[in-house]
Structures are given as structure tokens and as C-alpha cells.
Design a protein around this motif. Structure first.
Motif, PDB file in Angstrom:
ATOM      1  N   GLN A  21     -14.445 -32.354  -8.284  1.00 14.20           N
ATOM      2  CA  GLN A  21     -13.562 -33.411  -8.762  1.00 14.20           C
ATOM      3  C   GLN A  21     -13.555 -34.528  -7.722  1.00 14.20           C
ATOM      4  O   GLN A  21     -13.854 -34.305  -6.550  1.00 14.20           O
ATOM      5  N   TRP A  23     -10.644 -37.305  -6.339  1.00 17.15           N
ATOM      6  CA  TRP A  23      -9.250 -37.751  -6.392  1.00 17.15           C
ATOM      7  C   TRP A  23      -9.185 -39.181  -5.883  1.00 17.15           C
ATOM      8  O   TRP A  23      -9.645 -39.480  -4.780  1.00 17.15           O
ATOM      9  N   GLU A  83      -3.070 -37.146 -12.670  1.00 17.02           N
ATOM     10  CA  GLU A  83      -2.486 -35.845 -12.334  1.00 17.02           C
ATOM     11  C   GLU A  83      -1.364 -36.057 -11.324  1.00 17.02           C
ATOM     12  O   GLU A  83      -1.411 -36.977 -10.503  1.00 17.02           O
ATOM     13  N   ASN A  85       1.166 -33.633  -8.740  1.00 21.92           N
ATOM     14  CA  ASN A  85       1.418 -32.299  -8.190  1.00 21.92           C
ATOM     15  C   ASN A  85       2.738 -32.252  -7.433  1.00 21.92           C
ATOM     16  O   ASN A  85       3.079 -33.185  -6.706  1.00 21.92           O
ATOM     17  N   ASP A 104       1.186 -31.696 -13.314  1.00 23.22           N
ATOM     18  CA  ASP A 104       1.227 -32.410 -14.586  1.00 23.22           C
ATOM     19  C   ASP A 104      -0.091 -33.150 -14.775  1.00 23.22           C
ATOM     20  O   ASP A 104      -0.604 -33.769 -13.827  1.00 23.22           O
ATOM     21  N   ALA A 105      -0.628 -33.110 -15.989  1.00 24.46           N
ATOM     22  CA  ALA A 105      -1.885 -33.795 -16.280  1.00 24.46           C
ATOM     23  C   ALA A 105      -1.845 -34.365 -17.688  1.00 24.46           C
ATOM     24  O   ALA A 105      -1.225 -33.787 -18.597  1.00 24.46           O
ATOM     25  N   ASP A 106      -2.525 -35.484 -17.863  1.00 24.42           N
ATOM     26  CA  ASP A 106      -2.562 -36.167 -19.153  1.00 24.42           C
ATOM     27  C   ASP A 106      -3.835 -35.785 -19.908  1.00 24.42           C
ATOM     28  O   ASP A 106      -4.597 -36.644 -20.354  1.00 24.42           O
ATOM     29  N   HIS A 107      -4.060 -34.466 -20.019  1.00 23.32           N
ATOM     30  CA  HIS A 107      -5.219 -33.988 -20.766  1.00 23.32           C
ATOM     31  C   HIS A 107      -4.938 -32.566 -21.238  1.00 23.32           C
ATOM     32  O   HIS A 107      -4.882 -31.635 -20.425  1.00 23.32           O
ATOM     33  N   VAL A 111      -5.169 -28.881 -19.158  1.00 17.21           N
ATOM     34  CA  VAL A 111      -3.956 -28.094 -18.924  1.00 17.21           C
ATOM     35  C   VAL A 111      -4.143 -26.670 -19.431  1.00 17.21           C
ATOM     36  O   VAL A 111      -3.839 -25.688 -18.728  1.00 17.21           O
ATOM     37  N   TYR A 122       0.251 -25.675 -14.853  1.00 19.48           N
ATOM     38  CA  TYR A 122      -0.014 -27.014 -15.376  1.00 19.48           C
ATOM     39  C   TYR A 122       0.904 -27.319 -16.567  1.00 19.48           C
ATOM     40  O   TYR A 122       1.250 -26.420 -17.349  1.00 19.48           O
ATOM     41  N   TYR A 124       1.505 -30.456 -19.720  1.00 21.53           N
ATOM     42  CA  TYR A 124       0.958 -31.623 -20.419  1.00 21.53           C
ATOM     43  C   TYR A 124       1.983 -32.750 -20.354  1.00 21.53           C
ATOM     44  O   TYR A 124       3.158 -32.557 -20.668  1.00 21.53           O
ATOM     45  N   SER A 140       4.814 -41.039 -15.334  1.00 17.00           N
ATOM     46  CA  SER A 140       4.560 -39.726 -15.911  1.00 17.00           C
ATOM     47  C   SER A 140       5.841 -39.202 -16.554  1.00 17.00           C
ATOM     48  O   SER A 140       6.928 -39.351 -16.001  1.00 17.00           O
TER      49      SER A 140
END
Length: 242
Positions: A21, A23, A83, A85, A104-107, A111, A122, A124, A140
């Protein structure tokens, strides 16, 4: 003047990495907390790590890009998303690491995959990260019934530096193991990356109830802030401690 690094070389974990990944535009926001308030929220098998007797909780909003598994092509639509954390610092048998209260993630697919295959907490969320000059506007809001929302505008203030090995900056950021539990078993995952190129930062928080959603009360004091423009990260397989 750029501060000079006094770090040792970080050993590469054994075996092969399975995921990578990147960041981007990372904000590290750190608050000192009473370790007694964290004890009941962390698995008993893990020890709370402290710096000169002080426990810390950190929040990290960032933009994740270039997500892909080793030997596999990128998954369409699942390569980049915001994301956020919420984490603290722990040790097990003397090995320092991170314990996540939430990610938290927007996918939705990311998740579900992280919960299933990595036993990670995780959630959403509706998220948005926009860059305006050197400032990042980040929002978020978790999509479940829990009111976990975050809003901040942040920017770097200083030239990049690498943290001195015995400093609080180093202790908070240079962590290369993640711990989690599942069905009363302890798991860990090793990661690897170059030492963080940090910058001093400023941030204005418009909303911050993520810690409250996990019954963690952050102090009223201003957090310690760091910014990092970019970090490439490799992940090793999740392993059960035996």
C-alpha cells in the motif's frame, strides 16, 4: 535545518510480503492518556506500552493508494480510498507494536476483506479527503448506528526530518508489528517501510467523536502532531502466535 536520523536499520521480516500500500498525506495526532482507562479495552494478553510511564492514543487520517496483493493484478475500484485509524501502543513478550481500536475506510469490499482475513476492526464510513494547496481537508462519518465522526484541516509546518531513535516522535511512529485477537487467540502482522519522513504540523478539528464511540475520552490538551507526505508499506501474512 533538517534533523539527522540516529536510527538503526529496520530488519525485514522473514518470509515474503503479501500486500503493498501507499499512505499519502498522513496526519499523526497523538494524545497522552491514563493507561488505566485503556486496560479494559485491550486484550489482557497484551501489555500497554508507555513512553517514560505515559500511555498514548493516536488518530491517523490518510489517503490509501496503490493497494494490491503480491502476484495479483490490482482490483478495479479498490486501489485507493481514505482511511482513518484509532490506535494505541502495546507490547507482547517485549516486541512493541500497535493495537487498533478501529479502522474506518470508504470502501465496503476492503472493510469486509480486512475483517474476514485479517481480523481487524474495520468500519465502513462516508469519507472525503481533499487537498487545497498544502492543506488537507478531511471528513469521515461512520455508516453504522455509532456516532463516530471526524473532521479536520491539517498541513505541514516544517522541513522533513527523521526521528531520533530514543525520542517520543520515534516511539510513536516507528512501529512494525500489528496485534489483534480473534476467538481468544493472539495474531500479529509484520510490516516494513523506510523510516518516516516526518514534518511538524498544525490541525484544526471540527469534529472528533471516533474515540468517544469506543468509550475513550481524549484530554482537552492540544495533541502532538506530525505529518508525512508519503510512505510505501509492505505487509506480511497474518500469523497466530504459537
Amino acid at each position: 535545518m533538517t534533523e539527522q536520523s540516529q536510527q538503526k536499520n529496520i530488519a525485514v521480516p522473514e518470509g515474503i510480503w503479501i500486500m503493498k500500500q501507499t499512505w499519502n498525506d498522513v496526519l499523526f495526532a497523538h494524545w497522552p492518556v491514563d493507561d488505566s482507562t485503556l486496560r479494559a479495552k485491550i486484550p489482557a494478553i497484551l501489555d500497554i506500552d508507555t513512553y517514560h510511564g505515559q500511555a498514548w492514543v493516536s488518530m491517523l487520517p490518510f489517503m490509501l493508494t496503490n493497494l494490491r496483493a503480491r502476484f495479483l493484478p490490482p482490483i478495479p475500484g479498490a486501489q485507493s480510498f481514505p482511511e482513518l485509524n484509532l490506535r494505541t501502543y502495546v507490547t507482547y513478550k517485549g516486541k512493541p507494536g500497535i493495537y487498533f481500536f478501529s479502522l474506518d475506510a470508504d470502501h465496503r469490499l476492503a472493510v469486509q476483506g480486512a475483517r474476514t482475513f485479517f481480523h481487524s476492526p474495520y468500519f465502513y464510513a462516508d469519507m472525503k479527503a481533499e487537498k487545497n494547496g498544502d492543506a488537507i481537508e478531511y471528513r469521515s462519518k461512520r455508516r453504522d448506528a455509532v456516532k463516530a465522526a471526524f473532521g479536520a484541516t491539517y498541513r505541514p509546518l516544517s522541513a522533513p526530518f527523521t526521528a531520533q531513535e530514543d525520542s517520543l516522535d520515534y516511539w510513536l511512529t516507528e512501529r512494525y508489528r500489528l496485534y489483534t485477537t480473534h476467538r481468544d487467540k493472539l495474531y500479529y502482522e509484520d510490516i516494513h517501510h523506510h523510516p518516516w519522513l516526518l514534518q511538524r504540523a498544525e490541525a484544526q478539528f471540527s469534529t472528533n467523536t471516533v474515540a468517544d464511540a469506543h468509550e475513550i475520552t481524549l484530554p482537552d490538551s492540544e495533541p502532538l502532531l506530525h505529518y508525512a507526505k508519503k510512505q510505501d508499506v509492505l505487509f506480511w501474512p497474518l500469523r497466530q502466535w504459537r
